[in-house]
Scaffold this motif. Sequence first.
Motif, mmCIF file in Angstrom:
data_model
loop_
_atom_site.group_PDB
_atom_site.id
_atom_site.type_symbol
_atom_site.label_atom_id
_atom_site.label_comp_id
_atom_site.label_asym_id
_atom_site.label_seq_id
_atom_site.Cartn_x
_atom_site.Cartn_y
_atom_site.Cartn_z
ATOM 1 N N GLY A 185 -17.461 13.522 2.644
ATOM 2 C CA GLY A 185 -16.822 14.747 2.195
ATOM 3 C C GLY A 185 -17.041 15.868 3.185
ATOM 4 N N ALA A 186 -15.986 16.643 3.425
ATOM 5 C CA ALA A 186 -16.065 17.708 4.416
ATOM 6 C C ALA A 186 -17.053 18.799 4.026
ATOM 7 N N ARG A 187 -17.339 18.922 2.741
ATOM 8 C CA ARG A 187 -18.279 19.937 2.265
ATOM 9 C C ARG A 187 -19.586 19.323 1.762
ATOM 10 N N SER A 188 -19.829 18.073 2.111
ATOM 11 C CA SER A 188 -20.979 17.348 1.550
ATOM 12 C C SER A 188 -22.312 17.794 2.131
ATOM 13 N N GLY A 189 -22.290 18.399 3.315
ATOM 14 C CA GLY A 189 -23.540 18.748 3.978
ATOM 15 C C GLY A 189 -24.187 17.577 4.695
ATOM 16 N N ARG A 190 -23.512 16.436 4.751
ATOM 17 C CA ARG A 190 -24.043 15.248 5.410
ATOM 18 C C ARG A 190 -23.325 15.041 6.742
ATOM 19 N N ASP A 191 -24.028 14.412 7.702
ATOM 20 C CA ASP A 191 -23.368 14.045 8.948
ATOM 21 C C ASP A 191 -22.819 12.625 8.819
ATOM 22 N N ILE A 192 -22.309 12.102 9.939
ATOM 23 C CA ILE A 192 -21.678 10.769 9.895
ATOM 24 C C ILE A 192 -22.531 9.705 10.582
ATOM 25 N N LEU A 193 -23.781 10.011 10.867
ATOM 26 C CA LEU A 193 -24.622 9.047 11.580
ATOM 27 C C LEU A 193 -24.946 7.820 10.734
ATOM 28 N N ASP A 194 -24.845 7.948 9.391
ATOM 29 C CA ASP A 194 -25.074 6.781 8.537
ATOM 30 C C ASP A 194 -23.792 5.998 8.253
ATOM 31 N N HIS A 195 -22.640 6.493 8.732
ATOM 32 C CA HIS A 195 -21.389 5.750 8.566
ATOM 33 C C HIS A 195 -21.440 4.479 9.424
ATOM 34 N N ARG A 196 -20.955 3.405 8.852
ATOM 35 C CA ARG A 196 -20.907 2.137 9.587
ATOM 36 C C ARG A 196 -19.521 1.997 10.215
ATOM 37 N N LEU A 197 -19.500 1.810 11.529
ATOM 38 C CA LEU A 197 -18.253 1.765 12.287
ATOM 39 C C LEU A 197 -18.026 0.371 12.860
ATOM 40 N N THR A 198 -16.806 -0.119 12.688
ATOM 41 C CA THR A 198 -16.346 -1.348 13.323
ATOM 42 C C THR A 198 -15.174 -0.994 14.228
ATOM 43 N N VAL A 199 -15.187 -1.468 15.460
ATOM 44 C CA VAL A 199 -14.068 -1.277 16.384
ATOM 45 C C VAL A 199 -13.696 -2.637 16.970
ATOM 46 N N ALA A 200 -12.448 -3.011 16.845
ATOM 47 C CA ALA A 200 -11.978 -4.330 17.297
ATOM 48 C C ALA A 200 -11.648 -4.279 18.787
ATOM 49 N N ALA A 201 -12.685 -4.105 19.603
ATOM 50 C CA ALA A 201 -12.485 -3.994 21.043
ATOM 51 C C ALA A 201 -13.625 -4.680 21.776
ATOM 52 N N ASP A 202 -13.277 -5.476 22.767
ATOM 53 C CA ASP A 202 -14.266 -6.149 23.606
ATOM 54 C C ASP A 202 -14.638 -5.320 24.829
ATOM 55 N N HIS A 203 -13.827 -4.286 25.139
ATOM 56 C CA HIS A 203 -14.041 -3.483 26.336
ATOM 57 C C HIS A 203 -13.867 -1.994 26.033
ATOM 58 N N PHE A 204 -14.504 -1.172 26.844
ATOM 59 C CA PHE A 204 -14.323 0.277 26.775
ATOM 60 C C PHE A 204 -14.232 0.802 28.202
ATOM 61 N N LEU A 205 -13.797 2.075 28.331
ATOM 62 C CA LEU A 205 -13.679 2.687 29.647
ATOM 63 C C LEU A 205 -14.878 3.579 29.919
ATOM 64 N N ALA A 206 -15.654 3.217 30.932
ATOM 65 C CA ALA A 206 -16.748 4.077 31.381
ATOM 66 C C ALA A 206 -16.161 5.309 32.069
#
Length: 379
Positions: free
Chosen positions: A193-214
Amino acid sequence: MNVPSVASVARSRFGVLPDGADVERIVLQRTDGLEARIITYGASLQALLVPDVDGRRDDIVLGHDAFEGYLARRQFFGATVGRYANRIAGARFVLDGAKVQLAANNGANALHGGLEGFDRRNWRIVRIDDGDQPAVTLAHTSADREEGYPGALEVEVTWRLTGPMELRLDMAARTDRPTVVNLTNHSFFNLAGARSGRDILDHRLTVAADHFLAIDSGAIPLPQPPSEVAGTPFDFRDGVEIGARIRNDHPQLRVGRGYDHNFCLAPARGEPRFAARLVAPTSGRVLELFTNQPGLQVYSGNFLDGTTAGKGGRLYRQSDAICLEPQAWPDTPNRPDFPTARLTPGEVYRHTTLYRFTHANRGAIETQSAVELPEGAGR
C-alpha cells in the motif's frame, strides 16, 4: 430485471496548468476488483486500488493526491515515458547516415525523452469506453525535431480494465519519417500500500530473464554482451526478496545504488509473455506482469531521498517502491547488437503490458523458498 453493472467510468477535473488548460482524471472501476485512476498530464496512472487477501482495497502506486505535486517536480510517478524511455548515450545517435542530436538532460545523456518528455505533456482524451471493460484512450502529437527526435509522431495510449483483477496498457505510435521509439509506464509499486509506511525490501520478485545489462556510472550499458544473471545478485529467476542481496558488495549494485538495470527478456511470440512477478507478504497481493517488450527495467527507488511528500503527506525514501518498466533496451540507437527501436513510416509501434493481480496466503509467502515461474517462462 435490471442487472447492476460491475464496471463504471467517471471523468472530472484534477487540476489546472499554468496556461489555464484543465488536467482531467478518468476513473475506471470494477466493483468486483480494481480501480484505476488516470490523469491526462503525462497519461499517468495516478492511483491503482487493488484488494488485499482480505478484500480491502488500497492504492498501491506512489504519486500525489493533488495535481500541484506532479507539476512542482518531475519524478515520473505513473507517467507515460517517451519518446525514448531510459538513456541514450551522449544524447546523440546516427540514423540512416544522419547525425541526430538530442536534448541532454541526464549529464551528457538523454533520459526519458529529454527536457520536456511525454510525461510533461497534457494528453488529449480521444475515447472513453464505459462497458464491462471500461477504458480510456489518450493521444499526443510529438512534433518533428521535438527534443531533437526526427519525425512527427502520433501516439495513443489505452488503459483498460480487462477483468476484475487485470489492467491492460496498450501503446501505439506512427511516424512520418524514420525515427526511434521506446515507450513505457513508470509506475512505482508498493503492494503493501502506498500509505502503508512499509518499504518493498520484503517483496519477493521473480524476473524471467537469464541476462541483464551491466552499466557504467552514467547508467549506460557497457560495451559488452549482456551479462548472465547466474551467480549474481541479479538472479531473480526463482523468486528472491528484493532486500536479500540489494546491499551486497557487487560492482553493479554500487554503480546503480541498488537495482536500476535492464533485464533481457526472451523474444515475444505473438501475445505478451510472462516477464515478472511481485509478491507482498503483508498484504498477500501478487502482481504478475506480461509484456511484448524485449526488456524490463527494474528500479528499486534508489533516488527517492525523502525530499518529496507524496500521498497522505508521506515522505518518499529509498526502496519505498519498485518500478517494473517494460521497454526497449537502453541506448539501442547506438547499439546495433541490441534489438532495434527503429520505426519507419507505414509501420505501427505496438507496446502491450498486462498487470494481473491475484492473492497468496500470507503464511505460505513467508515460508516460501521460491516462486515458480509460469509454464514456458524463464529458463
